[in-house]
Design an enzyme around this catalytic site. Sequence first.
Site, PDB file in Angstrom:
ATOM      1  N   ASN A   9      32.594   7.282  48.759  1.00  0.00           N
ATOM      2  CA  ASN A   9      31.544   7.817  48.156  1.00  0.00           C
ATOM      3  C   ASN A   9      30.795   8.181  49.925  1.00  0.00           C
ATOM      4  O   ASN A   9      30.267   7.106  49.977  1.00  0.00           O
ATOM      5  CB  ASN A   9      30.276   7.069  48.270  1.00  0.00           C
ATOM      6  N   LYS A  11      29.085  10.359  51.034  1.00  0.00           N
ATOM      7  CA  LYS A  11      27.020  10.850  51.464  1.00  0.00           C
ATOM      8  C   LYS A  11      27.581  11.500  52.071  1.00  0.00           C
ATOM      9  O   LYS A  11      27.530  12.725  51.431  1.00  0.00           O
ATOM     10  CB  LYS A  11      26.055   9.144  51.731  1.00  0.00           C
ATOM     11  N   HIS A  95      23.812   7.836  41.232  1.00  0.00           N
ATOM     12  CA  HIS A  95      23.528   7.254  41.645  1.00  0.00           C
ATOM     13  C   HIS A  95      21.918   6.418  42.034  1.00  0.00           C
ATOM     14  O   HIS A  95      20.973   7.501  42.518  1.00  0.00           O
ATOM     15  CB  HIS A  95      23.994   7.738  43.345  1.00  0.00           C
ATOM     16  N   GLU A  97      20.295   6.787  44.994  1.00  0.00           N
ATOM     17  CA  GLU A  97      19.480   6.947  45.832  1.00  0.00           C
ATOM     18  C   GLU A  97      19.586   8.753  44.891  1.00  0.00           C
ATOM     19  O   GLU A  97      18.177   9.555  45.357  1.00  0.00           O
ATOM     20  CB  GLU A  97      20.775   7.754  47.228  1.00  0.00           C
ATOM     21  N   GLU A 167      26.172  -1.169  40.906  1.00  0.00           N
ATOM     22  CA  GLU A 167      25.870  -0.814  42.225  1.00  0.00           C
ATOM     23  C   GLU A 167      24.481  -1.600  42.483  1.00  0.00           C
ATOM     24  O   GLU A 167      23.356  -0.643  42.004  1.00  0.00           O
ATOM     25  CB  GLU A 167      25.524   0.406  42.472  1.00  0.00           C
ATOM     26  N   GLY A 173      23.738  -0.513  51.222  1.00  0.00           N
ATOM     27  CA  GLY A 173      23.816  -0.558  52.653  1.00  0.00           C
ATOM     28  C   GLY A 173      23.283  -1.109  53.701  1.00  0.00           C
ATOM     29  O   GLY A 173      22.800  -0.844  54.499  1.00  0.00           O
ATOM     30  N   SER A 213      28.207  -2.436  49.440  1.00  0.00           N
ATOM     31  CA  SER A 213      28.706  -3.374  51.210  1.00  0.00           C
ATOM     32  C   SER A 213      29.377  -4.119  50.644  1.00  0.00           C
ATOM     33  O   SER A 213      30.010  -4.897  51.311  1.00  0.00           O
ATOM     34  CB  SER A 213      27.682  -3.816  51.070  1.00  0.00           C
TER      35      SER A 213
END
Length: 251
Positions: A9, A11, A95, A97, A167, A173, A213
């Site tokens: 991904n 991003k 996701h 985010e 996730e 991150g 991560s």
Amino acid sequence: MRRKIIAGNWKMHKTIVEATALASAVKKEVGTLEHPSVVVCPPYTALTEVSMALKDSEIQVGAQNMHQEDSGAFTGEVSAEMVLTSGCSYVILGHSERRTLFSETDQLVNVKTRKALAVGLTPIVCVGETLAQRQAGRMEQVIEEQFNGSLEGLSADEIRRVVIAYEPVWAIGTGQVATPEQAEEVHRYIRGLLTRRYDQATAEEIAILYGGSVKGSNAAGLFAKENIDGALVGGASLKADEFVAIVRAMI
Ligand code: PGA
């Protein structure tokens, strides 16, 4: 046999030129691999060029999101068909985010998932708890709610075409990867939800990816677990050698 998938991904990173260079570097190393399936998810602007760069390889391309409507006055949005005809076979949906920064709900993720399936895209549907939810002992409840909401009403045939990504938000991150045991616990729980809703044979077919991560150095430990069928990789997918190391950890 259950599919194994390593998806990157990217991003909001990489211009067209940078994205094509990264895709070509990945292709050079693992372009002919059929197992695991390797997927890269560049920003919308680079989908076509990256698809062209990967044309003569086994690597698949995915988008990071899409709109649920076919077309219309939705300034700034991109439809499932636009994604598909840009060369994609996958799309990441829900996701964390998107959920936190763009207010996407389980219900919206469900509508998008159905649309993706209807046009022939493979949705990678993300679920995961926050640190506060985990610490409050609500992890399973949160995962079950997201599972039920995001995947509501899908037939067994449809769910077989879905990839699920676990996730944990606290691992995305942050460099704080879930331990293989922590991830496996939730993956097993998700497989149990699939078994309960469908049946064991169906549940066994579905790829459940871990994300948060993942790096070359921690991937093998995660992949050794029975219910971890691959990874959705953010930061480490932006460097070809690191991403390729994760792919190789699955072979
Ligand atoms: P990360 O991101 O690998 O950088 O933690 C994972 C993701 O957001 O899919």
